[in-house]
Design a protein around this motif. Structure first.
Motif, PDB file in Angstrom:
ATOM      1  N   LEU A   4       0.960  -1.088  -0.235  1.00  0.00           N
ATOM      2  CA  LEU A   4      -0.145  -0.052  -0.032  1.00  0.00           C
ATOM      3  C   LEU A   4       0.793   1.228  -0.149  1.00  0.00           C
ATOM      4  CD1 LEU A   4      -2.665   1.641   0.339  1.00  0.00           C
ATOM      5  CD2 LEU A   4      -2.413   1.268   2.941  1.00  0.00           C
ATOM      6  N   ALA A   5       0.757   2.097  -1.204  1.00  0.00           N
ATOM      7  CA  ALA A   5       1.497   3.518  -0.992  1.00  0.00           C
ATOM      8  C   ALA A   5       0.430   4.763  -0.574  1.00  0.00           C
ATOM      9  CB  ALA A   5       1.867   3.631  -2.481  1.00  0.00           C
ATOM     10  N   VAL A   6       1.100   5.335   0.317  1.00  0.00           N
ATOM     11  CA  VAL A   6       0.179   6.439   1.000  1.00  0.00           C
ATOM     12  C   VAL A   6       0.937   7.588   0.795  1.00  0.00           C
ATOM     13  CG1 VAL A   6      -0.888   7.505   2.965  1.00  0.00           C
ATOM     14  CG2 VAL A   6      -0.952   4.815   2.523  1.00  0.00           C
ATOM     15  N   ASN A   7       0.337   8.739   0.060  1.00  0.00           N
ATOM     16  CA  ASN A   7       0.803   9.828  -0.120  1.00  0.00           C
ATOM     17  C   ASN A   7       0.142  10.934   0.425  1.00  0.00           C
ATOM     18  OD1 ASN A   7       1.708  12.569  -1.052  1.00  0.00           O
ATOM     19  ND2 ASN A   7       1.911  11.745  -3.391  1.00  0.00           N
ATOM     20  N   ALA A   8       0.489  11.585   1.867  1.00  0.00           N
ATOM     21  CA  ALA A   8      -0.450  12.400   2.199  1.00  0.00           C
ATOM     22  C   ALA A   8      -0.003  13.819   1.874  1.00  0.00           C
ATOM     23  CB  ALA A   8      -0.388  12.206   3.758  1.00  0.00           C
ATOM     24  N   THR A  12      -4.205  17.062  -0.610  1.00  0.00           N
ATOM     25  CA  THR A  12      -4.912  15.754  -0.982  1.00  0.00           C
ATOM     26  C   THR A  12      -4.241  14.693  -0.409  1.00  0.00           C
ATOM     27  OG1 THR A  12      -3.576  15.279  -2.991  1.00  0.00           O
ATOM     28  CG2 THR A  12      -5.561  16.308  -3.421  1.00  0.00           C
ATOM     29  N   LEU A  13      -4.965  13.377  -0.074  1.00  0.00           N
ATOM     30  CA  LEU A  13      -4.416  12.117   0.409  1.00  0.00           C
ATOM     31  C   LEU A  13      -4.539  11.213  -0.822  1.00  0.00           C
ATOM     32  CD1 LEU A  13      -3.352  10.238   2.607  1.00  0.00           C
ATOM     33  CD2 LEU A  13      -5.802  10.172   3.314  1.00  0.00           C
ATOM     34  N   LYS A  14      -3.488  10.500  -1.197  1.00  0.00           N
ATOM     35  CA  LYS A  14      -3.694   9.564  -2.261  1.00  0.00           C
ATOM     36  C   LYS A  14      -3.339   8.396  -1.833  1.00  0.00           C
ATOM     37  CE  LYS A  14      -2.210  13.259  -5.807  1.00  0.00           C
ATOM     38  NZ  LYS A  14      -1.347  13.806  -6.876  1.00  0.00           N
ATOM     39  N   PHE A  15      -3.557   7.365  -2.476  1.00  0.00           N
ATOM     40  CA  PHE A  15      -3.390   6.007  -2.041  1.00  0.00           C
ATOM     41  C   PHE A  15      -3.700   4.953  -3.395  1.00  0.00           C
ATOM     42  CE2 PHE A  15      -7.875   7.197  -1.512  1.00  0.00           C
ATOM     43  CZ  PHE A  15      -8.798   5.967  -1.929  1.00  0.00           C
ATOM     44  N   ALA A  16      -2.666   3.741  -3.098  1.00  0.00           N
ATOM     45  CA  ALA A  16      -2.690   3.113  -4.075  1.00  0.00           C
ATOM     46  C   ALA A  16      -2.372   1.480  -3.704  1.00  0.00           C
ATOM     47  CB  ALA A  16      -1.871   3.378  -5.232  1.00  0.00           C
ATOM     48  N   LEU A  17      -2.809   0.579  -4.340  1.00  0.00           N
ATOM     49  CA  LEU A  17      -2.230  -0.775  -3.778  1.00  0.00           C
ATOM     50  C   LEU A  17      -1.451  -1.503  -5.073  1.00  0.00           C
ATOM     51  CD1 LEU A  17      -5.289  -2.305  -2.057  1.00  0.00           C
ATOM     52  CD2 LEU A  17      -3.291  -1.670  -0.947  1.00  0.00           C
ATOM     53  N   TYR A  18      -0.466  -1.954  -4.960  1.00  0.00           N
ATOM     54  CA  TYR A  18       0.453  -2.517  -5.857  1.00  0.00           C
ATOM     55  C   TYR A  18       0.802  -3.933  -5.650  1.00  0.00           C
ATOM     56  CZ  TYR A  18       1.082   2.506  -7.272  1.00  0.00           C
ATOM     57  OH  TYR A  18       1.203   3.632  -7.709  1.00  0.00           O
ATOM     58  N   ALA A  90       3.939   2.078   2.330  1.00  0.00           N
ATOM     59  CA  ALA A  90       5.101   2.771   1.830  1.00  0.00           C
ATOM     60  C   ALA A  90       4.498   4.302   1.888  1.00  0.00           C
ATOM     61  CB  ALA A  90       5.625   2.392   0.563  1.00  0.00           C
ATOM     62  N   HIS A  91       5.086   5.184   2.650  1.00  0.00           N
ATOM     63  CA  HIS A  91       4.655   6.493   2.804  1.00  0.00           C
ATOM     64  C   HIS A  91       5.714   7.190   2.222  1.00  0.00           C
ATOM     65  CE1 HIS A  91       2.018   5.433   6.192  1.00  0.00           C
ATOM     66  NE2 HIS A  91       2.758   4.375   6.192  1.00  0.00           N
ATOM     67  N   ARG A  92       5.088   8.457   1.242  1.00  0.00           N
ATOM     68  CA  ARG A  92       5.887   9.486   1.006  1.00  0.00           C
ATOM     69  C   ARG A  92       6.000  10.440   2.296  1.00  0.00           C
ATOM     70  NH1 ARG A  92       3.728  14.941  -1.606  1.00  0.00           N
ATOM     71  NH2 ARG A  92       5.635  16.024  -2.230  1.00  0.00           N
ATOM     72  N   VAL A  93       7.504  10.732   2.373  1.00  0.00           N
ATOM     73  CA  VAL A  93       7.605  11.588   3.406  1.00  0.00           C
ATOM     74  C   VAL A  93       8.391  12.987   2.974  1.00  0.00           C
ATOM     75  CG1 VAL A  93       8.869  12.104   5.665  1.00  0.00           C
ATOM     76  CG2 VAL A  93       7.527   9.791   5.287  1.00  0.00           C
ATOM     77  N   VAL A  94       7.954  14.007   3.083  1.00  0.00           N
ATOM     78  CA  VAL A  94       8.778  15.223   2.127  1.00  0.00           C
ATOM     79  C   VAL A  94       9.998  15.611   2.693  1.00  0.00           C
ATOM     80  CG1 VAL A  94       8.534  17.728   1.976  1.00  0.00           C
ATOM     81  CG2 VAL A  94       6.444  16.372   1.778  1.00  0.00           C
TER      82      VAL A  94
END
Length: 396
Positions: A4-8, A12-18, A90-94
């Motif tokens: 699971l990828a999470v982009n906060a 927006t809060l984006k998410f996707a399963l790969y 997996a989290h996007r961290v700025v």
């Protein structure tokens, strides 16, 4: 097995399963976003499973839209993950600061270190950390992996990352870091598949609520507009971008404190501050108000000016690529930027540019153009999934 990828993000809060086996090149089995995280925004969640699209209005009751969004997303994921083996989130961290230049599995000390960087990215870092903690509670046995926007720029030249400040401050970590790295990595990987010039002199423009430019040579970042924080560089949705530090000193002399200055520069400036209407480019395009049109002209001017600076760092340009919400969908802005930079050899095909291709990367230059122009829809989630797959000892 699934990641699971999470982009906060800031709005927006984006998410996707790969699928793990396809984390490098495959499509997400589920992908979506929650919009309206900005104050007073209306929370709308939309997601896609194969060809089916679902939408749901989220009723914000607590006054904390981000927390409401996380709870709604967790509800969807609990249903969709039934029968799947979730390997990692997996989290996007700025901001990774100087300590984190590669993806890392999160533990308490990592969270504490990332929290100390929140002042440098107040629109993102607290949300990034809150997402890590929330998904850690929701999936306590699943590794949480932090993937950093700053990592792509870690090798920029010394003359680019240093500020003209005393060495004592440099040793404290005050330097240019650069951001939007996951997006730039994805765009670069896409360009490498599509263009023979991708290893040459490339300028990438990530234009959205947050906006920046990146110059690359041989696929490596060598200059970027964002700096020590995600405030520097281009004018943005609600951020000022580059500003004479004397303005801040002047306001401080008038009694402005840290909290008031931070709110001004991060939340009340940019497109919103100039227009007085909205920080959303789509809203401003639909408006006939003079201040809305001025905000658009200023935003466009800054992109043109800083693209010229990136080209100067590269001693020329071979490829110009647009990405991000504005870069992907605002053909009028792309046209004005390219036409204004025609002296660099950019010749835009206006007919191609007028067609919104959605999720497809497309070339926008005329045949024989000395400079290629591309629109590449970004997928930061896929890059984060790649990084998580590389960190974990999985049997792929």
């Amino acid at each position: 097995m699934t990641i699971l990828a999470v982009n906060a993000g800031s709005s927006t809060l984006k998410f996707a399963l790969y699928p793990v086996r396809e984390a490098v090149a495959g499509s997400a089995t589920l992908a979506g976003s929650i919009e309206g995280l900005d104050l007073n925004g209306q929370l709308l969640m939309s997601w896609r499973i194969k060809e089916q699209v679902f939408k749901s209005q989220i009723e914000a009751l607590s006054g904390d839209p981000f927390r409401e969004a996380l709870q709604a997303l967790q509800g969807v994921l609990q249903r969709e993950l039934a029968g799947r083996d979730l390997q990692a989130v997996a989290h996007r961290v700025v901001h990774g600061g100087e300590a984190y230049r590669d993806a890392v599995r999160v533990n308490r000390s990592v969270v504490e270190a990332l929290s100390r960087l929140s002042a440098l990215a107040p629109l993102h870092q607290p949300h990034n950390i809150e997402g890590i903690l929330a998904f850690g509670r929701a999936f306590p046995d699943v590794p949480q992996i932090a993937c950093f926007d700053t990592a792509f720029h870690a090798g920029i030249p010394e003359v680019e990352h240093l500020f003209a400040l005393p060495q004592a401050l440099v040793r404290q970590g005050i330097r240019r870091y650069g951001f939007h790295g996951l997006s730039y990595q994805y765009v670069m990987e896409t360009l490498n598949r599509l263009s023979d010039r991708a290893q040459g002199r490339v300028v990438m423009a990530h234009l959205g609520n947050g906006a920046s430019l990146c110059a690359t040579l041989n696929g490596k970042s060598c200059a970027t507009t964002m700096g020590f924080s995600a405030l520097d560089g281009l004018m943005m949705g609600t951020r000022s971008g580059s500003l004479d530090a004397g303005v801040v000193l002047h306001l401080m002399s008038q009694g402005w404190d840290h909290a008031r200055l931070q709110d001004l520069l991060y939340r009340q400036s940019g497109l919103l501050g100039v227009s007085g209407i909205s920080g959303d480019m789509r809203t401003l395009r639909a408006s006939h108000e003079a201040q809305a049109q001025l905000a658009i002209r200023m935003f466009t001017h800054r992109v043109i000016r800083e693209t010229g600076a990136m080209a100067a760092c590269l001693r020329g340009i071979d490829v110009l690529a647009f990405t991000g919400g504005i870069g992907e969908h605002d053909g009028a802005l792309r046209a004005e930027v390219c036409d204004s930079l025609a002296f660099l050899g950019i010749t835009l095909d206006h007919q191609k540019n007028s067609v919104d291709t959605g999720a497809q990367a497309v070339s926008l230059h005329r045949s024989g153009s000395p400079v290629e122009v591309w629109m590449v829809p970004t997928d930061e989630g896929r890059v984060a999934a790649q990084a998580a797959a590389a960190v974990l000892p999985m049997q792929l």
